[in-house]
Each structure stands twice: as structure tokens, then as C-alpha cells.
Design a protein around this motif. Structure first.
Motif, PDB file in Angstrom:
ATOM      1  N   ASP A  72       8.692 178.411  82.925  1.00 50.43           N
ATOM      2  CA  ASP A  72       8.954 177.593  81.738  1.00 50.43           C
ATOM      3  C   ASP A  72      10.157 176.678  81.974  1.00 50.43           C
ATOM      4  O   ASP A  72      10.162 175.529  81.535  1.00 50.43           O
ATOM      5  CB  ASP A  72       9.204 178.489  80.524  1.00 50.43           C
ATOM      6  N   ALA A  73      11.155 177.200  82.688  1.00 53.91           N
ATOM      7  CA  ALA A  73      12.319 176.371  83.023  1.00 53.91           C
ATOM      8  C   ALA A  73      11.901 175.207  83.924  1.00 53.91           C
ATOM      9  O   ALA A  73      12.432 174.099  83.811  1.00 53.91           O
ATOM     10  CB  ALA A  73      13.388 177.218  83.709  1.00 53.91           C
ATOM     11  N   ARG A  96       8.927 173.721  83.900  1.00 47.17           N
ATOM     12  CA  ARG A  96       8.237 172.719  83.061  1.00 47.17           C
ATOM     13  C   ARG A  96       9.237 171.912  82.244  1.00 47.17           C
ATOM     14  O   ARG A  96       9.078 170.714  82.062  1.00 47.17           O
ATOM     15  CB  ARG A  96       7.215 173.399  82.161  1.00 47.17           C
ATOM     16  N   GLN A  97      10.284 172.578  81.765  1.00 47.00           N
ATOM     17  CA  GLN A  97      11.323 171.873  81.016  1.00 47.00           C
ATOM     18  C   GLN A  97      12.064 170.887  81.925  1.00 47.00           C
ATOM     19  O   GLN A  97      12.331 169.754  81.536  1.00 47.00           O
ATOM     20  CB  GLN A  97      12.291 172.872  80.404  1.00 47.00           C
ATOM     21  N   ALA A 133       9.956 167.890  82.460  1.00 45.18           N
ATOM     22  CA  ALA A 133       9.979 166.992  81.298  1.00 45.18           C
ATOM     23  C   ALA A 133      11.248 166.127  81.317  1.00 45.18           C
ATOM     24  O   ALA A 133      11.201 164.932  81.005  1.00 45.18           O
ATOM     25  CB  ALA A 133       9.896 167.794  80.007  1.00 45.18           C
ATOM     26  N   GLU A 134      12.389 166.731  81.702  1.00 46.86           N
ATOM     27  CA  GLU A 134      13.636 165.969  81.801  1.00 46.86           C
ATOM     28  C   GLU A 134      13.548 164.916  82.901  1.00 46.86           C
ATOM     29  O   GLU A 134      14.019 163.789  82.728  1.00 46.86           O
ATOM     30  CB  GLU A 134      14.805 166.906  82.064  1.00 46.86           C
TER      31      GLU A 134
END
Length: 174
Positions: free
Chosen positions: A70-71, A73-74, A77-78
Motif C-alpha cells: 500500500d505504501a 501504491r501511495q 501516486a505521489e
């Protein structure tokens, strides 16, 4: 977010693209490189380390599939947001300072000067290979605005440039 090398950013994008929950099973190619099963692109083992260290991917060992966290994917996104900011750069303007300097330089010549293209950096020069230079985008903006006219004089890339009447009016207005 930690800064990632470009190769690791590319690898993170590839893992995210093909990881549907089961992970992506990279195969050892040779010399410390691993082959992506879908694209057959090879990635150096050192490319995985920054992603694993930052816990952006789940990377147990060489025989297990690589999963994005999940980190990860975050972080992706950044990275995409940063890319979007970079792409919103304004287009060259025919009324900008660089364009007006180029227009003044072209107007100095009695006869239409030659345009030289170095072919590498997308830069054109006026009258000599050491002449006043500007990016091709500026030249195109001036031509679209009707301030200059380029004419082809030979089949091997020879062009001459002239300032139009609209260009001369723009110079007197500046």
C-alpha cells in the motif's frame, strides 16, 4: 517519501502495472539481473533494493513473487503527481523575451540568413553555427504568429529565414 532512482521508479511502475494480487515473479537472467515475465525487460538486482528498503514492495527472496505494498501504491501516486506538475510547462510564446531577441537578431541581416540545426539539442542558430540560438519551439511560435518565414533552399536541410512585415511591426512596438 524517499527519493528513488529513476530505474527504481520505472520498476515500481512495472510491478504496479502487472501485480493483480498474486505478485510478479521475476526470473534470474544472469549477472545479477532479473527478467520481468510480461515485458521481458531486465532489471539489475540493485534496482529492487531501494524499493524493498523503503517497504514499497514485498520482496522475500529470489524465488518468490514481488508484490507492491500500500505504501508503494501511495508513493506511485505521489510520483505521478510530480510528473503531472512537470508536464504543465507553458508552451513557448512568440511575445516572450527570447523570441523577441531572436526576432531582433534575424532583422539585423539585409539578406535572409541561413538557419543551422545542430540536430542534437533541438536548437536552431541564425547565420552561423555560432550564431544566436533558440529552441525550435521558439522558432515555431514566431512562424505561427506570422513574425518570420522560413524557406527551404536545398534538399539537405538548408533553410533561410526572413522577418515578415508583421514581425517588423512587432519589433517597433516592443
Amino acid at each position: 517519501m524517499t527519493t528513488l532512482p529513476p530505474a527504481s521508479q520505472k520498476l515500481l511502475r512495472e510491478i504496479a502495472k502487472y501485480d493483480t494480487g498474486n505478485g510478479v515473479l521475476f526470473r534470474y537472467a544472469s549477472r545479477g539481473r532479473f527478467s520481468h515475465p510480461n515485458t521481458l525487460s531486465c532489471y539489475n538486482a540493485r534496482t529492487f533494493w531501494p524499493l524493498s528498503k523503503a517497504k514499497l514492495i514485498d520482496y522475500e527472496n529470489e524465488d518468490a513473487p514481488v508484490r507492491i505494498t500500500d505504501a508503494g501504491r501511495q508513493a506511485l501516486a505521489e510520483l505521478d503527481a510530480q510528473q503531472a506538475e512537470k508536464k504543465t510547462r507553458p508552451k513557448p510564446s512568440a511575445n516572450g523575451a527570447t523570441a523577441l531577441r531572436l526576432l531582433r537578431e534575424i532583422a539585423k541581416y539585409d539578406e535572409p540568413p541561413m538557419v543551422y540545426d545542430d540536430g542534437l539539442r533541438r536548437v536552431w542558430r541564425v547565420a552561423s553555427r555560432d550564431g544566436h540560438r533558440a529552441s525550435i519551439g521558439i522558432w515555431v511560435a514566431l512562424e505561427k504568429a506570422g513574425y518570420i518565414r522560413t524557406t527551404r533552399v536545398s534538399n539537405i536541410g538548408g533553410h533561410r529565414v526572413t522577418v515578415t512585415d508583421a514581425g517588423r511591426q512587432r519589433l517597433t512596438a516592443a
